[in-house]
Every structure is written in C-alpha cells, then in structure tokens.
Design an enzyme around this catalytic site. Structure first.
Site, PDB file in Angstrom:
ATOM      1  N   PHE A 245      21.562 -30.459  21.954  1.00 42.49           N
ATOM      2  CA  PHE A 245      21.134 -31.700  22.617  1.00 42.49           C
ATOM      3  C   PHE A 245      22.290 -32.683  22.799  1.00 42.49           C
ATOM      4  O   PHE A 245      22.079 -33.867  22.994  1.00 42.49           O
ATOM      5  CB  PHE A 245      19.971 -32.362  21.876  1.00 42.49           C
ATOM      6  CG  PHE A 245      18.870 -31.391  21.505  1.00 42.49           C
ATOM      7  CD1 PHE A 245      18.203 -30.700  22.498  1.00 42.49           C
ATOM      8  CD2 PHE A 245      18.543 -31.143  20.185  1.00 42.49           C
ATOM      9  CE1 PHE A 245      17.204 -29.784  22.175  1.00 42.49           C
ATOM     10  CE2 PHE A 245      17.549 -30.223  19.855  1.00 42.49           C
ATOM     11  CZ  PHE A 245      16.874 -29.540  20.850  1.00 42.49           C
ATOM     12  N   ILE A 470      22.414 -22.234  24.054  1.00 48.53           N
ATOM     13  CA  ILE A 470      22.022 -23.150  22.975  1.00 48.53           C
ATOM     14  C   ILE A 470      20.498 -23.161  22.797  1.00 48.53           C
ATOM     15  O   ILE A 470      19.932 -24.101  22.264  1.00 48.53           O
ATOM     16  CB  ILE A 470      22.560 -24.574  23.201  1.00 48.53           C
ATOM     17  CG1 ILE A 470      22.087 -25.143  24.554  1.00 48.53           C
ATOM     18  CG2 ILE A 470      24.073 -24.573  23.152  1.00 48.53           C
ATOM     19  CD1 ILE A 470      22.447 -26.607  24.745  1.00 48.53           C
ATOM     20  N   GLY A 471      19.888 -22.082  23.260  1.00 52.19           N
ATOM     21  CA  GLY A 471      18.430 -21.983  23.154  1.00 52.19           C
ATOM     22  C   GLY A 471      17.777 -22.047  24.521  1.00 52.19           C
ATOM     23  O   GLY A 471      16.549 -22.003  24.642  1.00 52.19           O
ATOM     24  N   THR A 472      18.598 -22.114  25.549  1.00 47.26           N
ATOM     25  CA  THR A 472      18.092 -22.362  26.894  1.00 47.26           C
ATOM     26  C   THR A 472      17.636 -21.096  27.608  1.00 47.26           C
ATOM     27  O   THR A 472      16.844 -21.160  28.536  1.00 47.26           O
ATOM     28  CB  THR A 472      19.203 -23.003  27.727  1.00 47.26           C
ATOM     29  OG1 THR A 472      20.387 -22.217  27.547  1.00 47.26           O
ATOM     30  CG2 THR A 472      19.488 -24.404  27.253  1.00 47.26           C
ATOM     31  N   ASN A 632      14.762 -17.931  36.112  1.00 48.50           N
ATOM     32  CA  ASN A 632      13.785 -17.301  35.212  1.00 48.50           C
ATOM     33  C   ASN A 632      12.636 -18.285  34.995  1.00 48.50           C
ATOM     34  O   ASN A 632      12.797 -19.330  34.369  1.00 48.50           O
ATOM     35  CB  ASN A 632      14.451 -16.950  33.877  1.00 48.50           C
ATOM     36  CG  ASN A 632      13.501 -16.223  32.934  1.00 48.50           C
ATOM     37  OD1 ASN A 632      12.320 -16.556  32.822  1.00 48.50           O
ATOM     38  ND2 ASN A 632      14.016 -15.211  32.262  1.00 48.50           N
ATOM     39  N   LYS A 634      10.101 -18.253  33.185  1.00 43.94           N
ATOM     40  CA  LYS A 634       9.628 -18.464  31.821  1.00 43.94           C
ATOM     41  C   LYS A 634      10.567 -19.379  31.023  1.00 43.94           C
ATOM     42  O   LYS A 634      10.134 -20.364  30.425  1.00 43.94           O
ATOM     43  CB  LYS A 634       9.509 -17.114  31.114  1.00 43.94           C
ATOM     44  CG  LYS A 634       8.727 -17.140  29.824  1.00 43.94           C
ATOM     45  CD  LYS A 634       8.550 -15.704  29.322  1.00 43.94           C
ATOM     46  CE  LYS A 634       7.508 -15.618  28.240  1.00 43.94           C
ATOM     47  NZ  LYS A 634       7.279 -14.206  27.856  1.00 43.94           N
ATOM     48  N   THR A 635      11.866 -19.037  31.035  1.00 43.32           N
ATOM     49  CA  THR A 635      12.790 -19.869  30.258  1.00 43.32           C
ATOM     50  C   THR A 635      12.948 -21.248  30.897  1.00 43.32           C
ATOM     51  O   THR A 635      13.142 -22.237  30.200  1.00 43.32           O
ATOM     52  CB  THR A 635      14.162 -19.188  30.098  1.00 43.32           C
ATOM     53  OG1 THR A 635      14.694 -18.895  31.388  1.00 43.32           O
ATOM     54  CG2 THR A 635      14.055 -17.912  29.288  1.00 43.32           C
ATOM     55  N   GLN A 639      12.219 -24.799  29.070  1.00 46.45           N
ATOM     56  CA  GLN A 639      13.127 -25.944  29.072  1.00 46.45           C
ATOM     57  C   GLN A 639      12.380 -27.232  29.394  1.00 46.45           C
ATOM     58  O   GLN A 639      12.602 -28.265  28.774  1.00 46.45           O
ATOM     59  CB  GLN A 639      14.210 -25.735  30.147  1.00 46.45           C
ATOM     60  CG  GLN A 639      15.335 -24.843  29.713  1.00 46.45           C
ATOM     61  CD  GLN A 639      16.189 -25.551  28.713  1.00 46.45           C
ATOM     62  OE1 GLN A 639      16.830 -26.545  29.018  1.00 46.45           O
ATOM     63  NE2 GLN A 639      16.181 -25.087  27.507  1.00 46.45           N
ATOM     64  N   GLU A 706      17.922 -31.057  31.280  1.00 46.11           N
ATOM     65  CA  GLU A 706      17.888 -32.481  30.935  1.00 46.11           C
ATOM     66  C   GLU A 706      16.946 -33.292  31.813  1.00 46.11           C
ATOM     67  O   GLU A 706      16.385 -34.290  31.380  1.00 46.11           O
ATOM     68  CB  GLU A 706      19.308 -33.040  30.977  1.00 46.11           C
ATOM     69  CG  GLU A 706      20.102 -32.520  29.797  1.00 46.11           C
ATOM     70  CD  GLU A 706      21.586 -32.830  29.874  1.00 46.11           C
ATOM     71  OE1 GLU A 706      21.979 -33.856  29.351  1.00 46.11           O
ATOM     72  OE2 GLU A 706      22.331 -32.023  30.450  1.00 46.11           O
TER      73      GLU A 706
END
Lengths: 744, 330
Positions: A245, A470-472, A632, A634-635, A639, A706
């Site tokens: 973040f 980073i998890g994205t 994508n 889903k991802t 987010q 973001e």
C-alpha cells in the site's frame, strides 16, 4: 489484439494461489540463508522528538547470553552518506542516512540496532539499551507557529504542485453559488499484514537481500550505494509480498541498516519490523487540511475552483500529500488555483499511501461538489455531468480514452439512485438511509520495463522481469499476456518476477505495473517470435504469415507444426529473447504525446445510520470503472473490492492519533487502529467498462488498483449527509460527529 | 531477556501455594490478555502458574433455585453457547458474543475476564505516563487522547474505562465471585470486586495476590430471562465498546415491576446506579421514565475533552434497550 481472446479478460484464478493458500509461498522473513542460521536484529528507536544522542549505556547487554553486537552512529561509516534521496538510480523514503550522526528528528527514529542469536534476546537487549539524550525544542503540533512552511514546486512524479490558470477572483464574481469549506483528513498508516522484513546475506562483496519491498531494482540501487558496492553485486529477492500500500515502495532505512549490520558481524542478519516499528519506520499518510472553494453559475457550470492543501513533512522526508492534483485536472474550469504547502515538523516521515493525494484530495473536492449541488438544488450526478470535460484541464490535451459519463450512468442505475430523497427524509425503522456518490480517477502511469522471454524444449514459455506481485495478481496477468501472444494457455507460461537480477522493471506503485509490463511483454514476445521464425527458416521450414502459436509442446504457424524439442538445439536447451520499452507515460519528462492518460470511475454508496446512535453502516457500494482493458476479471475485481474496503476504512474508521506534547503515535497496533472487519463489508457491486486504451500500451490496459478507493470516502460522506442532513468535513466520520444533530 | 518459570498446578491448593511462594507470579489460563501484556513488557512475571489442568473449574452448573455457577476456567464461548445461560440470563450470552473474536472467546476464560486489564492507549506504552502501570508517574490520558476513557468513577489519577463486556452483565445480575486462598474460601459481591481508581489506580481488584478465582455465581433472577446486552462501537466486530448496556426488565401491566441496569465502558468499573433503577421501579414503563432514569444514571459524570459524547450516547442506548425489553416483555 484478439478481442475474442480466450485468455485476456478471463476470470482466471491466481497461478500462485495454491502456494499462497497452502503457506508454500515464502515471504521475506520466511527465507533462511543457504548456510547457517541468521542472527536476529531488533531496532532501537528514539523516544524523544528532537535533540541529540549523547551516549548509549550498554552495560546491561554485555552479560546477556546470545547478545552479539550493538550498532549505531558511533560505529562510524557503516553506511555511506546519501546526500540526495533521488539521484535517478533510486528513491528513498527519507533524505537521511541511517546512523549518519547523533541527531534525532522524531520519535521512533532508528538510532541503533541490536544483533543477537535469537529474536528474544535481541528484543530484550534492545529494551535494555539506555539512551542518553540532549533534548531540544520540538515542533509537533500541526499549527505550531514557529514551524517552517514550504511550498514545494513538484510532486515526485514531476507534476506541478502550485497550479494557477485564469482568474479565480473574476470567476467568483461570475458565480451565483459559492462553496468555501475546509476539510481535514487524519494521519493514516498502511498496515499491511506482512510487516517489512529484511534478510541480508553477504558472500564476500556480494550481497543477497530477501526484502519485503515493492521495488527490487530501486532497493538494489539504494543498498548498493549505501554499502559502497557495485549494484551488480547486490541481488534483491521479493517473490512474495504480503501487501504494501506504499509503505514498501521507496526504500527505508531498516533495509540498509540490516545490510550494514550483516557486513559488520560477518553473518546473515534478519530484521523483521514489529507492528509498532511499522508506525514510525516506513511512512504514513500525513494529516491534511484542505480549503476548497467552488463557484458555479446558475447552470452549475464551475466559474472558479480553488484548492489549498496544507500538510506536513518530517525534517528528513520530503513527502507532500498532493491533494489538489486531481482538482487541477478533473472538471472543466478556466479559473483555478491549486496550492500545496507543508509545515516542517518533528514527526515521522510521510510517504505515499494507496492513492496519495487522490484519496484525501477527492474527499475534499467531491464533498465540496456535493455541497455545491445542494446549494444549486441540483442532482449531484447532474452537476458532475455539466462540468465534464474531454480535455485534460492541465495541458489542453485530449484524453486517450475517457468514458466517465457512462460510469455515472451505470453506477446510478445499479445503486438505484432514483430512490434518493432529500436530506434526512428517508427513514426505515430506526435507520436513516442515504445515498451518495463521487467521481473516482487515477493517473495512467507507465515506466520503462524490459523482459526476457524464453522457450524451452518442452514447449514451455518463460517470462522474466524484475517487477513484483504485492498481492495484486501480477503473476497471473503476466502469464495471460504471454499466453495471449502465443495462442496458448496460461498454464504453459512460467512467470519469474521478484528478483532484481531479472531484466529491470518499475516498482509496484502508482498502479502502473500492468501497463508497464504490457508494452515490455508485447515487445519481448515479438522478439522471441522473430527468433523462432528465423530458427524455423534455418531448419528449412517456411512459416507463413499466420501468428506463431506455441501449444502442446509444438510451434505452429498455419499448417506448419514442429515440436519445440526439434526447434531448440539439444546443446542450448532454450531459446531466449529480450525485449522491452524505454517509454515513460504520465510522469513529467515522458513520451511526447498529444494525449493524456487517466482512469476514471464513479462510486456510489448507500448508508444506513441509526437515528439515535449515529452508527454508520454501508450496506451497499457500487463502483463502475473505466480503466482500459481488464486483463483478468477476477484479480481486477479483487483489487476493486480491496480498494472499496479501504474506502470504508478511510471514511469511517482509520486514524492514527498523535500525542501533540511528545510526538508519539498513541495507537500503533491493529487492536487500536481500526480497519474494516468482514462484518463491516456488505454488498459490493463492481463493474468495469473494459474499453481498451491502445494508445497507452499494446494490451490496452491502463492499470488499476488505487482508483477504487479514490472518491470512496467522499461517496460515503455524501451519503451520510443525504441520510442525516449533517455535513461532516473531516475523516473518519464517527458516531460522535453525528450524535448531537441527528434528525431523531 | 525476561525469563519466567512455568509451573503446572494440578490442584487449587497447589496453585494457591505457588502464588504464595512467588510474589511476582501470575496465573495463566487462556492468556489472551496476559501474554499480550508480557510481550509489551507491561507484565513481567517471574513465574507463570498454568491452571488449565485444575479439575472441575470449567463446569457450568445450572441449579434448581435458578442460579448458575460458572467455573472460573469455563471458556467465554462455552458460557455464551450454554443453553441454561441463554434461557436464564441472555444478557450474559449477548455480552460475551459481542466481545473479541471467536478465536479469543474460545481461549479466554471467565475468571480471566474478571481480571481483564484496561485498554487505555497509554497503559502499554512505556514512554507514556500511566499511574496504573507505574504508580505516581502521572496520567497522559487526562489531557491526551481520551475518547475511549471513562466518565464515571474517575479520579485525578486515572480515567481508564473498564473494558469488559461480560462484567457489565455480571454487575447487573449481582454475581458473586468465589475465590480460594490459603485461609480457605471467600465470596465477594461483584460490586466490590472491581475497585475504583481513587488514589491507587494500580489496585484494581478485591483479590489478594495468592487468591484463586474458582467460580462466578449468578443468583437466580427469573425476570432476567427478559434481558439483553447492547454494545455500541466504532466497527461491527472486534472493537471495544464506546458504550454498552446490560439490562433486564419485568413489567406489571404497564408499570415497571423490577429492573436491572448496568452500563459498560463509561465507568472505571462496570457501572450500576441504584437511583436510576429505583426511579424506574413502580413507574410507568414509558420513554419518559427510561429517559429520567438515564439522566439519574449519569448524574455526576465527569467528561474529559474527548469522551463527553459517551454520556448522551449511553442515555439514548438505555432508553432504546428498555424499550426493546418492554416490547419483549409484552
């Protein structure tokens, strides 16, 4: 681009999902050196806000079994002094070199490091260090009249922080309604679940760092400089990061301190920041005070806009919360003034936190728009439509692709905007119900990126680039992009990221990684394709003009099909190609173009507020986003869910309290710093327009993340107003802000 | 490094004698509060006496006279989901389930909950002044961030609010705390168990160092079947209360026949007001009556800069809860 792609845009589950859900994914602190055990390190931090260290009493440490070493500024030049935080090769969180001297600038500054055989001994030893200080006057209160005030010219993107066009005063005269109000946002912390952590392992002059960083290349260059070694001799590995973040974006002192300590003790050193360390070691979003003036004629057309942001910076960190940058761009307005000033205080350093500037800035701007709509007796969506522009107000360029009006329409339809009533008029049992909305937006950024594409004899494709997930969902997105270019499925693509030895890419910030890698992957795939075609020709084949497909262990082009094992000579094992793009977009000094790049969206929120208690619930949020092509589904949706949850936290819960007398953060723990829990998150309705922006990169993606918490806090604040008739101009909005004036 | 010795007590007597032998020992059961404070260095016991092996202390015994004896080692979860607790004293079940998280409730014990430490921001911070942590050092909450602090029962030494949920219910129900010491058994009225800070805010309980809580007795109170617990807080779960209400109501027609009312997170201890309850008994069960009782409840409240809102919030919550109980009773 194949618009009927079987890969791009599909809701493919994370390729790294199994590793993450089974605990097999290893994060920075999980790694261990190949040989031996690491020593454990714990930071010693200043307890005063301003002064000098006059000495350390280490007498209690010497007798501790397992204590190894204490390092501080008294050790001399463990770290090379870094004069300029941004010398082009790297960006650091602070323009200060750890252990540079005896100066203390804020509570929680790193002033020493204890190294011990175990974490427990290191913690006990760090507590036992007695620090003698000579304190000096500290400026802690935001309004301290003796604080130096600065007006920086540029944000770290190169964008102007002081913007003026037309004549605001003249615009005010033309207006029939004027809103002038001050909005404030609190200190907020990133609070990723994974704390920052560094394992530093030296082998002669070669340094390997496992680091929880959002930017391995940046990290490498910073540490190489501070350690006075060739960047070629530093390797940063960050295959998995447990959220960032922004607080793992720029490199912070602890990484350098761990590397210096490991060299000093000639053993690997593992430094894991405690949750409390996280509050003063790697930035926060500073408090902001924003005065917004909006003036409009009878048609709701803006005649003047002024947005003055006051924030603060530390003595050693130059972060400015750029709240007004959105205002300078978003709505058609010829008379505008945007200013930013920072007060220099003895507080820890700020840094970007998810949508720096945009998130707190749109709270102010979009709340003011709501107030203006109210004054004009106009629907808030309608007011925004009337001030819509297809021209970037900052530079007169056309937007590459902007479909904001469609976002308003879809969002209004999905939330049921027609149900909205006059303020305080919608009641349901003990609840006051309200609807609010705000515009969301986020710049399209793109940075130079290189990739390495490899085909091995099994017919498996490999893509390597020094970026990070980073998890994205970046692992998955990269696999999809390569699969798309070679007509195969993502399972046939191995993704290598999180290693600074790979071809360089940008840090994971500014929602720019997808757009940056898109251009690089496209070029890398072209380069590999050319090599493979040349090889096929060398072998006596005649590949046609059809795209080269690599699937099922074979290369195909039209009727031609050749096994990968035949195409690749036995002595080389693989064919490698490199490609990339040196282009920069969105940052000052980037590619000269006649277009501007931005993502847009509309966020709508429904709130229910107990008429007696003022407790605010958010039963539904709708977000409709124009972010270019979605790679994508889903991802991308995940987010947005995360960002909208962030928005609820920012609107209703998040706040770090500072003790104005001492400069200490008083709630540095996840127990006392509230973020939403599952029970606070109800229905989220997310829609992407999914309109490709091929001016931005060959995959048409503008990047996302973001944008989803930009506007969210204003949408909720506006819904609170609609439900209660109470305008709260600060965040977070808690029940005590409403209690007295609730329409019971 | 702070080291401690772990002693596993097999009997109540062994636990008591271990406490007697070690003046800086602490009992540990669920450890959900103690271990956190040990990590912060606020609690630095030389010995931890593990009482999880003590025989019958996790029993919940519903008696024929309507009372329930809750063993001190009963987990919060086991009490919350106990059918007799749910039918006889729903406010206890509601209060427990409003607190912490499932994981914490599974570990935390009832005896430990009685001894739960306050959650004032300044208490665990060694760089802050706190008379509870370090007697005589001062109180940074007084003029600091005190939104969560108490408005009743405060002193010039301490304004920390009592954080427990279930203790509010137990206070409303006049529970009795049973303890065992070297001289045998002792029963303590719940009202006396938690001590006002006064000039000694570090003295928090009527409990000698070498006394072991063995059980909590909730006396029979038939009308407590119509009781509830309302917790108001900054997020929906896993947050300490800003204000909480534990109440039971018995009507005689349209009149209040009997009532219990305790308010949490407004006092330095779980708070009752005899005056407020007296004002309701025999009075018409109307909003006006409940409102008047709420006014009486907060007579003498002393807000600081950040927590004055709790008074108005609690008054409204009292009225809401009493109205709800009135509807349920009817």
């Amino acid at each position: 681009m194949n618009v009927n792609s079987t890969v791009i845009g599909k809701p493919i589950s994370r390729v790294d999902g199994r590793l993450k859900t089974t605990g097999a994914a290893r994060y920075a602190a999980d790694h261990r050196p190949v040989e031996g055990r690491p020593l454990h390190a714990v930071l010693v931090k200043s307890s005063i806000a301003s002064g000098r260290i006059t000495g350390f009493d280490l007498s209690a440490l010497q007798s501790m079994s397992g204590f190894v070493r204490f390092v501080s500024h008294l050790d001399g030049a463990l770290i090379r002094t870094i004069k300029n935080p941004v010398d082009g090769a790297f960006a650091a969180g602070e323009e200060y070199t750890p252990f540079e001297n005896d100066r203390v600038h804020f509570v929680g500054q790193h002033i020493g490091l204890v190294v011990a055989q175990t974490l427990e001994v290191a913690e006990a030893a760090a507590k036992a260090v007695v620090v003698d200080y000579e304190t000096s006057a500290a400026r802690i209160e935001f309004a301290d009249p003796t604080a130096e005030v600065r007006q920086p010219d540029l944000y770290n993107t190169g964008e102007e922080l002081q913007v003026s066009r037309g004549h605001v005063e003249a615009g005010l005269v033309e207006a029939v309604e004027i809103v002038k109000a001050t909005y404030t946002t609190p200190i907020e912390h990133h609070n990723p679940i994974e704390p920052s952590a560094t394992l530093a392992v030296w082998d002669g002059d070669h340094l390997t760092i496992y680091d929880a960083t959002q930017g391995s290349v940046n990290d490498k260059n910073y540490v190489a400089f501070g350690m006075s070694v060739d960047p070629k001799n530093v390797r940063v590995l960050n295959p998995f990061i447990g959220g960032g973040f922004g607080c793992k974006g720029f490199t912070w002192p602890h990484t350098l301190i761990a590397a210096a300590a490991a060299r000093a003790v000639e053993q690997p050193v593992l430094l894991v920041l405690s949750r409390k360390d996280m509050y003063t070691s790697c930035g926060h979003r500073p408090y902001t005070e924003q005065e917004v003036t909006l003036a409009a004629d009878a048609d709701g057309v803006l005649t003047a806009t002024r947005h003055r942001t006051q924030s603060y910076r530390s003595l050693v960190g130059d972060h400015v919360e750029p709240c007004g940058m959105t205002t300078a761009m978003l709505y058609q307005c010829d008379n505008l003034e945007v200013t930013h000033s920072v007060r220099v205080l003895n507080r820890p350093s700020g840094t970007p936190l998810r949508s720096p500037g945009e998130a707190p800035g749109t709270f102010a701007l979009e709340s003011a728009m709501d107030e203006l709509a109210e004054k004009l007796g106009m629907d808030p969506v309608d007011l925004r439509r009337r001030n819509h522009t297809d021209i970037d107000q900052r530079n007169g360029r056309k937007w590459s692709s902007k479909h904001l009006l469609e976002c308003y329409d879809r969002g209004a339809e999905k939330i049921g905007w027609g149900r909205r009533k006059a303020p305080g008029q919608w009641r349901d049992g003990n609840d006051l119900v309200g609807l609010g909305m705000a515009t969301a937006c986020y710049p399209g950024y793109r940075m130079p990126t290189q990739t390495r594409l490899t085909l091995d004899r099994d017919g498996t494709l490999h893509v390597g680039v020094a970026v990070q997930d980073i998890g994205t969902g970046l692992y998955t997105v990269l696999a999809q992009m390569v699969a798309e270019r070679f007509g195969t499925s993502p399972e046939n693509v191995r993704v290598l990221i999180g290693d600074s030895d790979l071809p360089p890419g940008p840090l994971a910030g500014g929602s720019m990684t997808t757009a940056s890698v898109a251009a690089a992957v496209d070029d890398g795939c072209r380069a590999l394709s050319e090599k493979l075609r040349a090889r096929l020709v060398d072998m006596g084949h005649t590949p046609g003009n059809e795209p080269l497909v690599i699937d099922g262990g074979a290369l195909r082009s039209g009727p031609l099909s050749v096994p990968a094992a035949e195409v690749i000579p036995t002595d080389v094992h693989e064919i490698v190609a490199e490609g990339g793009s040196d282009d920069t977009y969105g940052f000052t000094g980037g590619v000269e173009t006649d277009k501007s790049f931005y993502s847009f969206g509309a966020i709508f929120a429904e709130v229910r507020i107990d008429r007696d208690f003022g407790i605010i619930r958010v039963p539904k949020m709708t977000g409709v986003f124009d972010v270019g092509r979605v790679i994508n589904a889903k991802t991308a949706r995940s987010q947005m869910l995360g960002g909208m949850t962030f928005g609820i936290g920012m609107a209703l819960m998040e706040e770090t309290f500072i003790d104005d007398k001492t400069g200490r953060f008083v709630n540095p723990s996840l127990g006392e710093y509230y973020v939403p829990v599952n029970a606070d998150v109800n229905e989220f309705d997310v829609e992407m327009l999914d309109i490709p922006d091929y001016d931005f990169n060959p995959f048409g993606a503008r990047g996302l993340g973001e944008i989803s918490n930009v506007g969210a806090s204003a949408a909720i604040a506006n819904a609170v107003y609609n439900a209660t008739g109470i305008r709260v101009r600060h965040l977070p909005i808690r029940l005590d802000d409403l209690l007295e004036d609730l329409p019971r | 490094m702070h080291e401690f010795t772990l002693i596993r007590a097999e009997t109540d007597e062994a636990a008591v004698s271990a406490l007697t032998a070690h003046p800086d020992a602490r009992l540990i059961a669920g450890g959900t509060n103690l271990v956190d404070l040990m990590k912060e260095g606020v609690e630095t016991p030389t010995h931890l006496i593990d009482i999880n092996g003590l025989g019958d202390l996790d029993r919940i015994e519903a008696r024929a006279d309507g009372s329930i004896m809750i063993g001190a080692l009963s987990s919060n979860s086991s009490v919350a989901w106990n059918a007799d607790i749910q039918s006889r004293f729903p406010m206890i079940s509601d209060a427990i389930l409003a607190g912490a998280t499932t994981q914490l409730r599974n570990m935390a014990t009832m005896g430990g909950n009685l001894l739960q430490k306050n959650r004032c921001f300044y208490y665990p911070d060694h760089n802050a002044r706190c008379n509870k942590r370090e007697p005589g050092s001062g109180c940074d909450a007084m003029d600091g961030v005190n939104r969560m602090c108490a408005v009743l029962g405060t002193s010039d030494q301490c304004i920390a609010a009592h954080p427990s949920d279930v203790c509010v219910a137990l206070r409303a129900l006049d529970a009795i705390v049973h303890v065992k010491g070297v001289e045998g058994h002792r029963a303590i009225e719940f009202a006396d168990f938690h001590k006002l800070p006064g000039g000694t805010p570090h003295v928090e309980f009527d409990l000698a160092h070498n006394e072991l809580i063995t059980g909590i007795e909730v006396p029979g109170l038939p009308f407590a079947a119509n009781s509830t617990y309302l917790k108001l807080r900054d997020r929906t779960s896993y947050a300490f209360a800003l204000v909480s209400i534990a109440a039971a109501l018995k009507l005689d027609g349209d009149t209040v026949d009997d009532v219990r009312l305790a308010v949490g997170s407004v006092g330095t201890v779980p708070w009752r007001s005899a005056g407020a309850e007296d004002a309701m008994r025999g009075a018409p069960a109307t909003a006006a009556t409940f409102s008047k009782a709420a006014e009486i409840f907060f007579e003498g409240a002393k807000p600081r800069a950040g927590n004055g809102f709790k008074i108005e919030l609690a008054k409204r919550a009292i009225v809401r809860v009493m109205e709800t109980l009135k509807e349920q009773a009817a």
